[in-house]
Write a protein that holds these residues in place. Structure first.
Motif, PDB file in Angstrom:
ATOM      1  N   PHE A  73       0.822  -1.205   0.000  1.00  0.00           N
ATOM      2  CA  PHE A  73       0.000   0.000   0.000  1.00  0.00           C
ATOM      3  C   PHE A  73       0.862   1.264   0.000  1.00  0.00           C
ATOM      4  N   ARG A  74       2.025   1.211   0.617  1.00  0.00           N
ATOM      5  CA  ARG A  74       2.946   2.358   0.530  1.00  0.00           C
ATOM      6  C   ARG A  74       3.373   2.573  -0.915  1.00  0.00           C
ATOM      7  N   LEU A  75       3.709   1.476  -1.591  1.00  0.00           N
ATOM      8  CA  LEU A  75       4.079   1.565  -3.001  1.00  0.00           C
ATOM      9  C   LEU A  75       2.916   2.116  -3.812  1.00  0.00           C
ATOM     10  N   TYR A  76       1.735   1.579  -3.582  1.00  0.00           N
ATOM     11  CA  TYR A  76       0.558   2.018  -4.337  1.00  0.00           C
ATOM     12  C   TYR A  76       0.302   3.511  -4.124  1.00  0.00           C
ATOM     13  N   ILE A  77       0.346   3.943  -2.881  1.00  0.00           N
ATOM     14  CA  ILE A  77       0.112   5.358  -2.567  1.00  0.00           C
ATOM     15  C   ILE A  77       1.180   6.227  -3.222  1.00  0.00           C
ATOM     16  N   SER A  78       2.431   5.795  -3.179  1.00  0.00           N
ATOM     17  CA  SER A  78       3.499   6.606  -3.769  1.00  0.00           C
ATOM     18  C   SER A  78       3.343   6.729  -5.278  1.00  0.00           C
ATOM     19  N   LEU A  79       2.768   5.724  -5.917  1.00  0.00           N
ATOM     20  CA  LEU A  79       2.576   5.770  -7.364  1.00  0.00           C
ATOM     21  C   LEU A  79       1.315   6.521  -7.766  1.00  0.00           C
ATOM     22  N   ARG A  80       0.341   6.620  -6.870  1.00  0.00           N
ATOM     23  CA  ARG A  80      -0.965   7.140  -7.249  1.00  0.00           C
ATOM     24  C   ARG A  80      -1.328   8.494  -6.666  1.00  0.00           C
ATOM     25  N   LEU A  81      -0.677   8.929  -5.616  1.00  0.00           N
ATOM     26  CA  LEU A  81      -1.068  10.200  -5.008  1.00  0.00           C
ATOM     27  C   LEU A  81      -0.247  11.338  -5.578  1.00  0.00           C
ATOM     28  N   PRO A  82      -0.772  12.550  -5.670  1.00  0.00           N
ATOM     29  CA  PRO A  82      -2.013  12.934  -5.039  1.00  0.00           C
ATOM     30  C   PRO A  82      -3.248  12.374  -5.723  1.00  0.00           C
ATOM     31  N   GLU A  83      -3.383  12.477  -7.044  1.00  0.00           N
ATOM     32  CA  GLU A  83      -4.609  11.969  -7.658  1.00  0.00           C
ATOM     33  C   GLU A  83      -4.358  10.946  -8.747  1.00  0.00           C
ATOM     34  N   GLY A  84      -3.185  10.888  -9.310  1.00  0.00           N
ATOM     35  CA  GLY A  84      -2.938  10.031 -10.455  1.00  0.00           C
ATOM     36  C   GLY A  84      -3.510  10.668 -11.724  1.00  0.00           C
ATOM     37  N   ASP A  85      -3.215  10.051 -12.845  1.00  0.00           N
ATOM     38  CA  ASP A  85      -3.768  10.588 -14.093  1.00  0.00           C
ATOM     39  C   ASP A  85      -5.239  10.177 -14.206  1.00  0.00           C
ATOM     40  N   PRO A  86      -5.973  10.728 -15.173  1.00  0.00           N
ATOM     41  CA  PRO A  86      -7.408  10.423 -15.281  1.00  0.00           C
ATOM     42  C   PRO A  86      -7.721   8.932 -15.394  1.00  0.00           C
ATOM     43  N   GLN A  87      -6.897   8.192 -16.123  1.00  0.00           N
ATOM     44  CA  GLN A  87      -7.125   6.751 -16.253  1.00  0.00           C
ATOM     45  C   GLN A  87      -6.955   6.063 -14.896  1.00  0.00           C
ATOM     46  N   GLN A  88      -5.941   6.443 -14.131  1.00  0.00           N
ATOM     47  CA  GLN A  88      -5.721   5.873 -12.797  1.00  0.00           C
ATOM     48  C   GLN A  88      -6.875   6.231 -11.869  1.00  0.00           C
TER      49      GLN A  88
END
Length: 152
Positions: A73-88
């Motif tokens: 989840f740390r990895l996921y958050i680091s890749l996706r926050l703050p919002e990610g691109d529209p597809q994400q």
């Protein structure tokens, strides 16, 4: 991706048969994790007898799940926050919203039952369910982000 191939014992590039890229691998892993979390919380809610036991069991299920899977989840958050691109953002909504709504939809019935018994004050059960689910998700997220989350 090459490291994952090696650790999985596959030939170089085998992982690309299953996943187009790292983002797809992370998203599919996230989908699986959220489904497992939802199943664990559902089981915990069913096993509890009183409202307090149900909420406590659901909260502990979430916290232990996030603790067990903290690094992912740390990895996921680091890749996706703050919002990610529209597809994400669309993927995240598609993957998380059904679990969130499922949690919120189950809880009002439980709350209404205990309100009818007089165990707690009568409140709007659906709003209370949103509050409970959102706050427990926040606690789980905080547990993931803590450097050394305390064992409970």
């Amino acid at each position: 991706m090459q490291e994952i191939d090696e650790k999985a014992g596959g030939a170089n590039g085998t992982i690309y048969i299953y996943f187009a890229d790292r983002d797809e691998l992370v998203e599919k892993t996230f989908e699986t994790a959220i489904t497992q979390l939802s199943d664990r919380v559902e089981k915990a809610m069913v096993e509890g007898k009183s409202l307090e036991e149900k909420i406590r069991a659901a909260m502990m299920a979430k916290l232990s799940f996030f603790r067990e899977n903290r690094e992912f989840f740390r990895l996921y958050i680091s890749l996706r926050l703050p919002e990610g691109d529209p597809q994400q953002q669309r993927r995240h909504k598609r993957n998380c919203e059904p679990q969130y709504r499922g949690s919120v939809c189950r809880l009002p019935g439980i709350l209404a039952e205990v309100m009818d018994r007089g165990d707690i004050l009568r409140l709007h059960s659906h709003m209370l369910a949103h509050f409970n689910v959102a706050s427990s998700n926040t606690f789980g997220g905080e547990a993931v982000l803590e450097a050394h989350a305390p064992e409970r």
